[in-house]
Design an enzyme around this catalytic site. Structure first.
Site, mmCIF file in Angstrom:
data_model
loop_
_atom_site.group_PDB
_atom_site.id
_atom_site.type_symbol
_atom_site.label_atom_id
_atom_site.label_comp_id
_atom_site.label_asym_id
_atom_site.label_seq_id
_atom_site.Cartn_x
_atom_site.Cartn_y
_atom_site.Cartn_z
ATOM 1 N N SER A 1 -49.197 44.099 -17.966
ATOM 2 C CA SER A 1 -48.781 43.189 -19.461
ATOM 3 C C SER A 1 -48.105 42.069 -19.207
ATOM 4 O O SER A 1 -48.079 41.259 -19.925
ATOM 5 C CB SER A 1 -47.653 44.294 -20.111
ATOM 6 O OG SER A 1 -46.666 44.401 -19.000
ATOM 7 N N HIS B 1 -40.545 40.927 -19.693
ATOM 8 C CA HIS B 1 -41.423 40.204 -20.072
ATOM 9 C C HIS B 1 -40.876 38.695 -20.741
ATOM 10 O O HIS B 1 -39.598 38.460 -20.675
ATOM 11 C CB HIS B 1 -42.325 40.568 -21.420
ATOM 12 C CG HIS B 1 -43.281 41.808 -21.068
ATOM 13 N ND1 HIS B 1 -42.612 43.015 -21.147
ATOM 14 C CD2 HIS B 1 -44.156 42.021 -20.425
ATOM 15 C CE1 HIS B 1 -43.274 43.869 -20.861
ATOM 16 N NE2 HIS B 1 -44.501 43.229 -20.205
ATOM 17 N N ASP C 1 -35.823 43.951 -23.813
ATOM 18 C CA ASP C 1 -36.839 43.517 -22.744
ATOM 19 C C ASP C 1 -36.377 42.671 -21.994
ATOM 20 O O ASP C 1 -36.314 41.614 -22.572
ATOM 21 C CB ASP C 1 -38.162 43.153 -23.527
ATOM 22 C CG ASP C 1 -39.155 42.852 -22.678
ATOM 23 O OD1 ASP C 1 -39.087 42.656 -21.249
ATOM 24 O OD2 ASP C 1 -40.364 42.509 -23.371
#
Length: 572
Positions: free
Chosen positions: A288, A542, A539
């Site tokens: 990802s 990312h 998060d």
């Protein structure tokens, strides 16, 4: 007789004139040399020759910037990003003008990363931090979704926000991830130096092809010009990386640009990039984080041309008609062959990784690619078994009993996988392209892991040296990746090229660039700690878009430019 006397007299009178001329010439030459010497003392020859050969203006880079030795303020940005190509990308002002036409010379903060990873800046109270031991035992997140392995979510759609969906990884819970030293201070008055144990930074040199110009040590420089796109001007931005759209209140994290120490990293020029890639295909392959980088690339290119989506479930493909350029993304969690079928004493349903076999899902397409950017590592913290030479030698979060020896842990398995995939590309009979290995992307969970109270809430600027959090898992994964890269480099036999894009150390300072709790547009989401100090789900792996991740594509473009155009600097 009289005539001869006259000629003799003329000849004699000519000698003093010639002698006077010679003396005058010598005096003139002496004066010239003296004046020249005085000039050279006041104007060193290096700068004089540099100005002659390279010219005064280097419009596409930071050549005009002078970084003080103390890492303080830099004030000259008059020549930054004012090229004709960049003007078209600056969003129009409210009065209809272009921001590039009214650029001022703002003060610029500089945060510097030194080449000595163990150095501690003078004048700070930073304590010496030893590297923590890294355990390979972590607790698996039962809510992790694997949907992205087979089907990509539609761009701009918000998927499930179950705990851990945004990661697809688990990090060791007992890795010392929260060594916090010092307090917040202003970046413009402090100098950062790395404390991560990246010995000699050999990864930035090996296989680079242009080791005299190190792109991976330098400073984070605040640039008020801002990013090349906004969250509203990119339709393919995954919602969980749309930090502004999800309500993040600060925006400074979008404006920090990377300035290498001894060379320049130009702003990304979409038109030039498409021209460099004319008739070629660039593939982002991996997890990802690879998706994060690929979407950043598309967002930048989208500002000059809207591509045609020619993708499917197996491979996302975006075609830019003007130059017949294709941008591709293929999902591959580990980059090596994976199966869930039963194998020996490993049960059905458990992910089994054949560490000595590349992932056939993308290997069949390799001959079609001209440039490949690889991303992997974080999935090696997930539950899986490791198979080498057709034998189960280890596992992560899984092992039947203590009667069997677990010979390979997850970090060792990662190193083996890197060597396997790069060797496969470097010996592929039909692949002649450029492979760029983006080094391990650091996360910034402090005070715990993603599922044990780790947080990056409230980080709004690049970290100072006094704020660096030593992440043992990141450091050892980076080390194994570098070793795997170096081993594969020795085995290459085809005409392809391997390049290591070593972003790990520089990005260890960008704890401000993650979505944190702003991973959903839900107006009722929790973004602050509760009364007991517990942080909200967030998060810290990312990257926000726009944000630091855009720098990765500036580096990718510079690597590609050097390969296709030659030279080491942006003016080459």
């Amino acid at each position: 007789m009289k005539q001869g006397s006259t000629e003799g007299h003329s000849a004699k009178s000519a000698y003093p004139k010639r002698l006077a001329l010679i003396v005058a010439s010598l005096v003139g030459l002496t004066v010239f040399l003296v004046l020249t010497s005085l000039f050279m003392v006041s104007q060193p020859i290096g700068s004089t020759l540099s100005g002659y050969f390279y010219g005064v203006s280097r419009s596409e880079n930071f050549g005009s910037m002078s970084v003080p030795p103390d890492g303080g303020m830099v004030k000259d940005l008059t020549k930054l990003n004012l090229t004709e190509g960049d003007r078209t990308l600056v969003p129009p002002l409210e009065n209809g003008g272009s921001a590039s036409e009214t650029v001022s010379t703002p003060d610029v903060n500089v945060v510097e990363i030194s080449k000595n990873p163990h150095s501690t800046p003078q004048g700070t109270n930073e304590k010496l931090v030893s590297q923590p031991e890294v355990s390979v035992t972590v607790s698996e997140n039962p809510a992790v979704s694997k949907s992205e392995e087979t089907v990509d979510q539609p761009a701009g759609k918000l998927g499930s926000l179950n705990e851990g969906d945004f990661h697809n990884t688990s990090l060791p819970t007992n890795v010392t991830n929260s060594v916090q030293t010092g307090k917040d201070s202003t970046p413009s008055t402090d100098v950062l130096s790395s404390v991560s144990p990246l010995e000699d930074n050999i990864s930035s040199k090996v296989g680079s092809g242009y080791s005299d110009c190190d792109l991976y040590h330098g400073q984070w420089v605040y640039d008020e010009t801002g990013p090349l796109y906004t969250n509203n001007s990119c339709p393919v931005l995954t919602q969980m990386q749309n930090c502004q759209g999800n309500g993040r209140p600060d925006k400074e994290y979008e404006n920090w640009r990377w300035k290498p120490e001894h060379c320049d990293l130009p702003r990304f020029d979409p038109k030039k990039f498409l021209e460099l890639m004319r008739g070629k295909t660039l593939a982002f392959i991996g997890d990802s984080v690879a998706r994060n980088q690929m979407e950043s690339m598309l967002c930048i290119l989208w500002q000059v041309e809207v591509p045609k989506n020619r993708g499917n479930k197996r491979m996302q493909r975006y075609y830019f008609k003007s130059t017949s350029t294709m941008i591709v993304r293929i999902w591959s969690s580990w980059l090596v062959h994976r199966t869930s079928e039963p194998f020996d004493f490993a049960p059905e349903g458990l992910d089994k990784l054949h560490l000595d076999a590349p992932d056939e899902i993308f290997m069949e397409f390799v001959p079609q690619f001209d440039v490949i950017v690889l991303s992997s590592g974080h999935w090696f913290a997930k539950r899986s078994a490791y198979i080498l030479n057709n034998e189960i030698l280890g596992g992560q979060l899984w092992w039947p009993d203590s009667s069997r020896q677990n010979k390979i842990n997850n970090v060792e398995a990662f190193g083996i996988s890197v060597e396997t995939i790069l060797t496969s590309l470097g010996t592929h009979p039909n692949y002649t392209g450029l492979t760029i290995v983006r080094s391990f992307s650091p996360d910034h969970y402090e005070g715990g892991a993603w599922n044990t109270g780790g947080s990056c809430t409230g980080k709004v600027k690049p970290a100072l040296a006094s704020e660096i959090v030593v992440n043992g898992f990141t450091n050892i994964m980076h080390e194994k990746q570098v070793n795997g890269f170096n081993n594969a480099l020795k085995k290459t036999t085809n005409k392809s090229k391997l390049r290591l894009m070593d972003i790990t150390e520089a990005f260890s300072y960008r704890h401000d660039g993650h979505p944190g709790p702003y991973r959903s547009p839900d107006p009722n989401k929790v973004t602050t700690r509760d009364k007991d100090g517990k942080p909200p789900p967030q998060d810290c792996l990312h990257w926000c878009m726009p944000g630091p991740v855009d720098t990765w594509n500036e580096l990718v473009m510079e690597i590609i430019r050097r390969e296709y155009e030659g030279g080491t600097g942006p003016d080459s």
